[in-house]
Design an enzyme around this catalytic site. Structure first.
Site, PDB file in Angstrom:
ATOM      1  N   GLY A 178       0.814  -1.203   0.000  1.00 52.59           N
ATOM      2  CA  GLY A 178       0.000   0.000   0.000  1.00 52.59           C
ATOM      3  C   GLY A 178       0.850   1.257   0.000  1.00 52.59           C
ATOM      4  O   GLY A 178       1.666   1.454   0.899  1.00 52.59           O
ATOM      5  N   GLU A 216     -17.728  18.590   2.508  1.00 51.66           N
ATOM      6  CA  GLU A 216     -16.996  19.208   1.404  1.00 51.66           C
ATOM      7  C   GLU A 216     -17.691  18.949   0.067  1.00 51.66           C
ATOM      8  O   GLU A 216     -17.792  19.840  -0.783  1.00 51.66           O
ATOM      9  CB  GLU A 216     -15.547  18.693   1.404  1.00 51.66           C
ATOM     10  CG  GLU A 216     -14.782  19.273   2.599  1.00 51.66           C
ATOM     11  CD  GLU A 216     -13.392  18.704   2.819  1.00 51.66           C
ATOM     12  OE1 GLU A 216     -12.508  19.454   3.270  1.00 51.66           O
ATOM     13  OE2 GLU A 216     -13.170  17.500   2.564  1.00 51.66           O
ATOM     14  N   GLY A 226      -0.265   4.464   0.108  1.00 55.52           N
ATOM     15  CA  GLY A 226      -1.014   5.635   0.561  1.00 55.52           C
ATOM     16  C   GLY A 226      -0.106   6.482   1.445  1.00 55.52           C
ATOM     17  O   GLY A 226       1.123   6.353   1.417  1.00 55.52           O
TER      18      GLY A 226
END
Lengths: 427, 427
Positions: B18, B178, B20
């Site tokens: 991963g 948002e 991220g």
């Protein structure tokens, strides 16, 4: 304050099908004319096709070369933009037919429906050798090119690895030449520092052309220069070699078989279905044969312009399928509509060839202005400035300039993204 | 010049699954350590998830918030980047299993596999209420939102038109808030001048939250301010209203049925399958319950970090699933590996909460720095500067700044593109 308006039914209704260079120019040039305009496209965006190969090669982002059509027409209250799929024309009742059953009545119709890539009787090649006409085509090619390098990095079998690192471009017109040069740059400069198990600089880029030379629309000496420049970038150029087979394994051309996992089709286009809609005369590539005033024979109220038509230029050769030609035709159609509304006529359409340009890799280009021919770095600067000039809006100009600056200064390309419609990973 | 190298087999092998925020930070912080690193991701790009909602709302281009992982690791010769799909771990033989049958041996494993949106027993809602975790999710949402306006423009039935112009966001955490604010801005400012048959300013944006207030992670007064600000943008906020049904027609919440063609899921996530791979204890959302040193119980050589784990912070509450938390954990895992290689240990991981930020529409934000709370325009400036600062590389910083400048000065959004994987038009 209210002013007398002519009754709605008397306003001359123009329907423009297609918001490419021709359709959009026609809409722009009709500003101020006493007409109502409906601009229909099956995309929500106008696409700057001359730079589409840069999206396919990860150099530019999709949004840098596309604009919402609606946005481009926002200040034109008389223009209605429709996001819809046209699938026919009823010339008797003067209506455009949409695939959802709606119809659009017109007084004058502009068919600016463009072209798709064509396989000339070999549609079965399309899955193996995709072409480049839409943003989705470009992101699909980008994915295929980037995934080939990724798979090569993990491949241990040398033959399979070589096939993954072989990129074949079929067709050496401007798009083929630009793709080949840019993929060579991508492999040599952008990707080389990033891989560990493969040397991306050893990737083979093979440009195959059935005709005798690359850039057939350019003078001989510029063709020769383009070929030499491509070869100096490491591109293998094979001219006079028609491809006879495309498959998952690679291509066959002449007596040669080339194992390749990535094949790109840049060898030809066929026009939209506009000729079928009207049952009108067309050439082999389905291009409508229009009259000298760009109307369809027997249909003086239907203009056809751009890549979907064929017409001879002043030199007797067909007008090329390039953006300036489509724009000139859009401008002529708009002027003719205005003249007719005033009871006048115009002399026949006369194409003026401003020049031909093609980029070769990231630092060279060739330009044929007729009397003046340019090549090399100076041509690249003119090419770059011309393309930034013709982009729409300051924002995209700044953004593309920024992207190109990074390619030149850092060999970074803005959009090295492997993405697809579904959330699955493609292998 | 040749220097004595330690034999390859003795180099400590770290596999990071991963790339991220957590995985990438761990790789960065291991620079200089005597380890070889394999960084595996099923994407070729690192994604700046905090701005993903801006891609979904046409404000930013995909490539502005994504970077090729390979490129980020290009100068780290000891790092191998793999574009591959992990589908298991064999903790006995200390190998990561890839879905193509390959395995990756490790001495230390970092699981930084993140989370996906989750429907808590209502997976059948996903087709109607897609979530937002990947670039493809974002372009899918963008297409749905833009197509809804296009279809409304052509819809003649008032009820169907209203359903097309109703946008429901489920979940009022930062992403939901948002999205709601930005869709309201999009409808009110960006799109309004471009449509002829509909008034996009009358589009309904409905934010539904099961809990008692929006932005539950923020102090009460900032929640109240955020709700009031959203309402001043025209967003309808419904708190304390769990959604009980999502379908092609719309949503049911409490006793209310709301007809809506566009529903967005921002109500929760579940962790990756890492806990299943290890058959390790996890919470309801499948998050691994890690020890205070971020290792998995019974597996001192396996760290798990970021959104795929749950651990208590110093205040006893769970560490939030945000980028700074994942980065701190990645940094801690890297530091622990280095300490262990020197025969040492580290005190337990201690999360430091720097602050919480959320944008509300294009000009306001709320920030909770603990002792200092900010709201309004000043908070928006800090929000904007912080986000540009945390982007990677000068090019993307300039590009995002340019995109935001155009949104503020001209209400133009950079990427109003309807695109999809296939070349068909979605209706």
């Amino acid at each position: 304050m209210t002013t007398e308006q002519p009754p709605q039914s008397k306003t001359h209704r123009v329907v423009i099908v297609g918001a490419g260079f021709g359709g959009l120019e026609c809409a722009h040039r009709l500003a101020g004319a006493p007409v109502s305009i409906t601009l229909v496209d099956r995309r929500n965006h106008h696409l700057f096709q001359p730079l589409l190969y840069q999206v396919a090669t990860a150099s530019l982002a999709t949004s840098e070369i596309a604009w919402p059509i609606r946005y481009l027409m926002r200040d034109r209250r008389e223009v209605t933009t429709l996001f819809a799929n046209v699938n026919g024309v009823n010339a008797q009742s003067k209506r455009v037919l949409l695939d959802d059953g709606d119809t659009l009545p017109y007084d004058t119709l502009i068919l600016a429906t463009g072209a798709r890539h064509a396989y000339f009787g070999h549609d079965e090649w399309e899955p193996f050798a995709p072409g480049l006409k839409t943003l989705e085509d470009a992101t699909t090619l980008r994915r295929r090119i980037l995934v080939a390098f990724e798979r090569a990095e993990r491949e241990t079998d040398p033959e399979r690895r070589e096939a993954l690192l072989t990129f074949v471009i079929i067709g050496a017109g401007p798009t083929g030449v630009e793709l080949a040069g840019t993929i060579a740059d991508l492999a040599k400069d952008t990707l080389a520092p990033d891989f560990r198990n493969i040397d991306t600089r050893k990737a083979r880029v093979v440009l195959i052309e059935a005709g005798p030379r690359v850039l057939a629309g350019f003078p001989d000496d510029l063709s020769a220069y383009a070929q030499a420049s491509l070869e100096s970038l490491g591109v293998e150029v094979r001219v006079g070699q028609p491809v006879t087979e495309c498959s998952a394994d690679g291509v066959v051309y002449g007596d040669n078989k080339l194992e390749a996992r990535t094949i790109i089709w840049a060898a030809g286009v066929r026009a939209s279905r506009a000729a079928e809609w009207l049952n009108a005369p067309a050439d082999r590539a389905h291009r409508l044969e229009v009259l000298p005033d760009l109307t369809v024979p027997g249909h003086p109220d239907i203009f056809a312009i751009g890549d979907t038509v064929t017409i001879a230029g002043p030199d007797g050769r067909p007008v090329p399928g390039i953006a300036p030609a489509a724009k000139q035709q859009g401008r002529y159609a708009a002027a003719t509509i205005k003249a007719r509304l005033n009871g006048g006529t115009l002399p026949p359409f006369r194409y003026k060839h401003a020049g031909s340009l093609a980029q070769i890799g990231k630092r060279l280009a060739v330009i044929d202005f007729g009397r003046i021919k340019l090549r090399g770095t100076i041509a690249w600067w003119i090419w770059g400035i011309a393309h930034i000039y013709f982009l729409i809006g300051l924002r995209n100009r700044l953004s593309v300039a920024l992207s190109w600056l990074w390619i030149h200064a850092r060999d970074q390309r803005a959009a090295r993204l492997i993405t697809q419609g579904s959330s699955k990973v493609v292998r």
